[in-house]
Design a protein around this motif. Structure first.
Motif, short mmCIF file in Angstrom:
data_model
loop_
_atom_site.label_atom_id
_atom_site.label_comp_id
_atom_site.label_asym_id
_atom_site.label_seq_id
_atom_site.Cartn_x
_atom_site.Cartn_y
_atom_site.Cartn_z
N LEU A 204 -3.82 -1.17 -18.20
CA LEU A 204 -3.69 0.43 -17.53
C LEU A 204 -1.60 -0.04 -17.90
CD1 LEU A 204 -5.97 1.78 -15.67
CD2 LEU A 204 -5.99 1.51 -17.50
N LEU A 205 -1.18 1.47 -18.04
CA LEU A 205 0.04 1.92 -18.36
C LEU A 205 -0.01 2.20 -16.45
CD1 LEU A 205 1.14 3.40 -21.53
CD2 LEU A 205 0.97 0.89 -20.40
N GLY A 206 1.48 1.16 -15.81
CA GLY A 206 1.27 1.95 -14.51
C GLY A 206 2.58 2.93 -14.06
N GLU A 207 2.31 2.57 -12.86
CA GLU A 207 3.29 3.92 -12.37
C GLU A 207 4.72 3.61 -11.46
OE1 GLU A 207 0.84 6.48 -10.54
OE2 GLU A 207 0.53 5.52 -8.64
N THR A 208 5.26 4.49 -10.63
CA THR A 208 6.54 3.41 -10.22
C THR A 208 6.60 4.72 -8.84
OG1 THR A 208 7.80 5.05 -11.40
CG2 THR A 208 7.66 2.78 -12.07
N PRO A 209 5.70 3.72 -7.71
CA PRO A 209 5.68 4.66 -6.88
C PRO A 209 7.03 3.94 -5.58
CG PRO A 209 4.54 2.93 -6.43
CD PRO A 209 4.79 3.65 -8.14
N PRO A 210 7.82 4.80 -4.85
CA PRO A 210 8.80 3.97 -4.05
C PRO A 210 8.14 2.27 -3.75
CG PRO A 210 8.56 6.23 -3.52
CD PRO A 210 7.36 5.66 -4.36
N ASP A 219 -2.04 3.87 -5.55
CA ASP A 219 -3.46 3.01 -6.40
C ASP A 219 -3.46 2.39 -6.87
OD1 ASP A 219 -5.57 3.29 -8.38
OD2 ASP A 219 -5.35 5.24 -9.69
N PRO A 220 -4.20 1.46 -6.80
CA PRO A 220 -4.61 -0.11 -7.18
C PRO A 220 -4.54 -0.32 -8.14
CG PRO A 220 -6.38 0.03 -5.97
CD PRO A 220 -5.37 1.64 -5.23
N ARG A 221 -5.04 0.31 -9.69
CA ARG A 221 -5.00 0.48 -10.92
C ARG A 221 -3.67 -0.05 -11.53
NH1 ARG A 221 -8.28 4.53 -13.75
NH2 ARG A 221 -6.77 5.63 -11.92
N LEU A 222 -2.72 0.79 -10.55
CA LEU A 222 -1.45 1.42 -11.42
C LEU A 222 -0.60 0.66 -11.09
CD1 LEU A 222 -2.39 5.45 -11.66
CD2 LEU A 222 -2.70 3.36 -13.48
N VAL A 223 -0.82 -0.35 -10.20
CA VAL A 223 1.04 -1.08 -9.44
C VAL A 223 0.78 -2.64 -9.38
CG1 VAL A 223 1.60 0.69 -8.38
CG2 VAL A 223 -0.05 -0.59 -7.13
N TYR A 224 1.32 -3.99 -8.69
CA TYR A 224 0.61 -4.57 -8.35
C TYR A 224 1.53 -4.95 -6.83
CZ TYR A 224 5.66 -5.42 -11.31
OH TYR A 224 7.01 -5.63 -11.06
N GLY A 225 0.96 -5.90 -6.39
CA GLY A 225 2.10 -6.09 -5.26
C GLY A 225 2.19 -6.79 -5.09
N CYS A 237 -2.32 -12.15 -0.75
CA CYS A 237 -2.23 -11.23 -1.82
C CYS A 237 -3.28 -9.62 -0.85
CB CYS A 237 -3.24 -11.29 -2.65
SG CYS A 237 -2.04 -12.39 -4.18
N SER A 238 -3.43 -10.90 0.67
CA SER A 238 -4.06 -9.33 1.54
C SER A 238 -3.29 -8.46 2.01
CB SER A 238 -5.35 -10.06 2.79
OG SER A 238 -4.62 -10.82 3.25
N GLU A 239 -2.29 -9.25 1.91
CA GLU A 239 -0.77 -8.57 2.80
C GLU A 239 -0.01 -8.10 1.90
OE1 GLU A 239 1.08 -11.76 4.88
OE2 GLU A 239 -1.56 -12.35 6.17
N VAL A 242 4.84 -4.01 -0.61
CA VAL A 242 5.86 -3.77 -1.61
C VAL A 242 5.14 -3.99 -2.84
CG1 VAL A 242 7.92 -4.16 -2.10
CG2 VAL A 242 7.56 -4.70 -0.19
N TRP A 243 5.69 -2.84 -3.67
CA TRP A 243 4.83 -2.01 -4.49
C TRP A 243 5.85 -2.89 -6.20
CZ3 TRP A 243 0.57 -2.95 -3.20
CH2 TRP A 243 0.35 -2.31 -1.77
N ASN A 244 5.31 -3.48 -7.10
CA ASN A 244 6.27 -3.61 -8.60
C ASN A 244 7.52 -4.30 -8.18
OD1 ASN A 244 4.12 -1.75 -9.19
ND2 ASN A 244 5.06 -0.48 -9.85
N LEU A 245 7.56 -4.84 -9.38
CA LEU A 245 9.46 -5.43 -9.08
C LEU A 245 9.97 -4.85 -10.35
CD1 LEU A 245 10.80 -8.30 -8.22
CD2 LEU A 245 9.92 -9.25 -9.58
#
Length: 341
Positions: A204-210, A219-225, A237-239, A242-245
């Motif tokens: 899926l194309l993601g989003e950019t929350p702070p 939303d766990p579908r739209l970001v990576y930690g 990975c359970s902790e 911080v979202w996206n790079l």
């Protein structure tokens, strides 16, 4: 002659008000029943179109292998002679970028120089490649998603090639699948058979929350930690917090990373867990800035994802697929992939 009188309760020439309201209510009820059916039909059509695009990618990979003897690399890492201080992983050209000549992508191909790293040492896109990588390539976009850039400098993608099972901590080098950094896999090396080995699937194309948004608001579908472990671990990975790079998932079809054109089968499709990525910041130029990842297939289709095998076939795999079978499907020698529906 006496004047005829009309009332709402009696209308020899038409409907009564009660009858009219009844008809409106029936029409409203039928509409409420038909609308989901129409929406489902439209989504079925979008899912089918998405499967066709995945099949085109898989067939292009077969044509590439036929022409060159190996499947295209999932990403590229090598020395840049014009600036030997450039980290090798900055080449980064994805399998999708390599497949463009086999997908009638000539207009975009003419704007790319794959012998120049995607990124310069200053972490900016090499000037010669800026116009090309910004192109929106419809073949890389699933109609069930929004189909728009998530970074103005890049054309996005809903499709990613599979590095393997992910059981090696999400390593991008020497993985057990078909598409990883500097991969040169021959079809003859696919022990499980090409029908039972995943080549590419959906994202899926993601989003950019702070970056520091509270976990429950993301939303766990739209970001990576971002994790602190290389290779990845379940604990790290359970902790996540911080979202996206820099960029969200799927931001670039040109970039061969877990953030965008690579995935693996460590977790089942549309898993509730966050996709997890870590970056090796210290090391030799050969490995510096390489990303490890547990990034699974995701889609907006109800209850599953389209998945293209290495023989060019496409199947719909449900979210409830057995995790061991799914991991085996991602590996070229997994042994259990025949049980994937």
């Amino acid at each position: 002659m006496p004047r005829r009188r009309w009332s709402l309760s009696s209308s020899p020439a038409g409907f009564t008000l009660v009858e009219l309201l009844t008809v409106i209510a029936i029409i409203g009820a039928l509409s409420s029943l038909l609308l989901p059916a129409v929406q489902n039909a439209r989504e079925a059509a979008r899912r089918a179109e998405c499967a066709v695009k995945l099949r085109q990618i898989s067939l292009a990979a077969l044509n590439y292998e036929s022409a060159r003897g190996v499947l295209p690399p999932g990403s590229v890492a090598k020395e840049y002679p014009a600036d030997v201080r450039t980290p090798h992983t900055f080449y980064r050209w994805s399998a999708l970028a390599h497949l463009l000549p086999y997908m009638e992508g000539a207009p975009v191909v003419s704007q790319l120089d794959l012998e120049t790293p995607l990124y310069s040492r200053t972490l900016t896109v090499s000037e010669v490649n800026r116009p090309g990588v910004a192109e929106l390539v419809s073949a890389f976009l699933c109609p069930s998603d929004r189909g728009a850039p998530v970074n103005e400098s890049f054309g996005p993608t809903n499709y990613a090639t599979c590095t393997g099972s992910g059981l090696d901590g999400g390593a991008p080098f020497e993985a057990d699948g078909l598409s990883f950094i500097n991969s040169r896999v021959k079809l003859a090396q696919v022990v499980d058979g090409t029908s039972y080995t995943l080549y590419a699937s959906e994202t899926l194309l993601g989003e950019t929350p702070p970056a520091s948004t509270p976990r429950e608001q993301v939303d766990p579908r739209l970001v990576y930690g971002m994790a602190a472990a290389v290779p990845l671990t379940e604990v790290a990975c359970s902790e996540l917090g911080v979202w996206n790079l820099t960029d969200p998932p799927g931001f670039s079809w040109a970039n061969g990373e877990y953030r965008t054109t690579l995935l693996n089968n460590y977790r089942t499709p549309n898993a509730r867990e966050f996709d997890c990525i870590s970056t090796q910041l210290i090391g030799s130029l050969e490995v510096r800035y390489v990303a490890y990842g547990w990034r699974t297939a995701r889609s907006n289709h109800p209850r599953g994802v389209n998945a293209a095998a290495a023989d060019g076939s496409v199947r719909f795999v449900g979210d409830a697929v057995d995790v061991e079978a799914w991991r085996a499907f991602g590996a070229r020698n997994g042994g259990k992939a025949a049980s994937v529906p």
